[in-house]
Scaffold this active site. Structure first.
Site, PDB file in Angstrom:
ATOM      1  CG  ASP A  23      -0.078   1.447   7.632  1.00  0.00           C
ATOM      2  OD1 ASP A  23      -0.119   0.276   8.059  1.00  0.00           O
ATOM      3  OD2 ASP A  23      -1.084   2.108   7.363  1.00  0.00           O
TER       4      ASP A  23
ATOM      5  CG  ASP B  50      -2.025   1.041   1.123  1.00  0.00           C
ATOM      6  OD1 ASP B  50      -2.448   1.356   0.000  1.00  0.00           O
ATOM      7  OD2 ASP B  50      -2.471   1.524   2.177  1.00  0.00           O
TER       8      ASP B  50
ATOM      9  CG  ASN C 103       1.305   4.194   4.139  1.00  0.00           C
ATOM     10  OD1 ASN C 103       0.896   4.686   5.183  1.00  0.00           O
ATOM     11  ND2 ASN C 103       0.612   3.300   3.457  1.00  0.00           N
TER      12      ASN C 103
END
Length: 350
Positions: free
Chosen positions: A219, A202, A207
């Site tokens: 994350d 992701d 992030n």
């Protein structure tokens, strides 16, 4: 079938959060602030002796204990490779995951930093180098418990869920399904012979943070086994000559440490399409959670599905996507204020 811990998770309160942190061996001050996370429950907790921690309660039924531990093991490998990431605290006997009333939770250091809103030339090179190093370690061993980024998990099953639960208006379903199947075929063809290994999963600008020590990826909640380009397309621009120039700068840094073939970018459009389908199914699966109707008030409306269908049909064509497309591809913020884990656990993937 009722998921163990779900009822307690839905009514998780401050007293329960503080008790969980105390049970883990910390003396709390009473400060407890709910942070910005939809998929999990995340809190900023103050300590009696000063300082703060972040405690993360995992949504019941999402990850198994082994899958969570495998995320933590990957983060430990990255730390040992001197790659800047945020890893959970090791508690008594080295444990990183605890359980309370059927819910798994972990405790994290409060890492301060600023989001990297724009990647300039220096940041592009540095980000490329960091991702290559992450992928080198990711490719050094196979994941045992984490899922694979494949058609079944991120395309066919989400599509089947939307169909079985009849989320789409009946008159749009055939168009939506046909567009999805074209995306599936494109993914199948473009991913042939492409190496799959452990990746962030992701990897958008939300992030990636700038700390006092440099860039840091955060994350890894959605880490999967998948193609390297999955960690590129939400991070890098696409669409014009300027975008190509920026991608080449990024690849200069990446290729210092790891091979990347330009032909692998052919997978970007199919990956966008899978994200459309998976993202809608993710919201649909969480719709009974009161926070989701509040966060996505237009989800499920005729207008929502019409735009989703049109954008899915446009993928792979020369037609422009709707403005909402950028909102699905990246969850970066625009404020300049200093950020902490408050923004680090914006878990927008299932």
């Amino acid at each position: 079938m009722e998921i163990p811990g779900k009822e307690f998770y839905n009514r998780l309160d401050i007293d329960s959060v503080l008790s969980a942190v105390e049970d883990a061996g910390f003396s709390v001050s009473g400060h407890c602030l709910a942070l910005n996370s939809l998929e999990n429950r995340v809190y900023d907790v103050g300590l009696e002796e000063g300082g703060r921690l972040v405690v993360k309660f995992y949504r019941p039924g999402r990850w198994t204990l082994n899958q969570i531990l495998e995320e933590h093991s990957f983060l430990k490998e990255l730390e040992e490779g001197e790659i800047p990431v945020v890893a959970p605290l090791a508690l008594e006997n080295g444990v990183t995951v605890r359980e309370t009333k059927g819910i798994y939770y972990t405790i994290w250091p409060l890492q301060k930093g600023r989001l990297v809103e724009e990647l300039d030339k220096n940041n592009l090179v540095q980000t490329g180098r960091l991702l290559a190093r992450i992928h080198n370690i990711g490719a050094s061993k196979q994941a045992t418990y984490r899922i694979e980024y494949n058609l079944k998990n991120f395309g066919e099953e989400p599509l089947r869920f939307l169909k079985e639960k009849e989320f789409l208006p009946s008159h749009l379903w055939k168009r939506y399904e046909e567009a999805a199947n074209r995306i599936f075929n494109s993914f199948f063809e473009a991913s042939k012979d492409m190496p799959f290994h452990r990746i962030h999963g992701d990897c958008h600008k939300g992030n990636l943070i700038q700390t006092a020590d440099g860039l840091c990826f955060i994350d890894f909640d959605d880490f999967v086994t998948g193609p390297a380009v999955q960690d590129f397309w939400m991070l890098l621009p696409f669409g014009d000559s300027a975008s190509e120039y920026e991608r080449e700068i990024f690849l200069e840094g990446y290729r210092e440490f790891r091979e990347f073939r330009s032909s692998w970018f052919d997978l970007v459009e199919p990956l966008r399409g899978l994200r459309y389908i998976h993202y809608s199914a993710w919201i649909a699966k969480r719709w009974e959670d009161p926070s989701f109707p509040n966060a996505f008030p237009h989800f499920g409306t005729e207008e929502y599905w019409e735009k989703e269908t049109q954008d899915l049909e446009r993928l792979g064509s020369d037609l422009p996507l709707s403005p909402e497309e950028d909102g699905r591809n990246s969850f970066q913020k625009t404020e300049e204020s200093e950020l902490t884990n408050k923004d680090f656990f914006w878990d927008m993937e299932d």
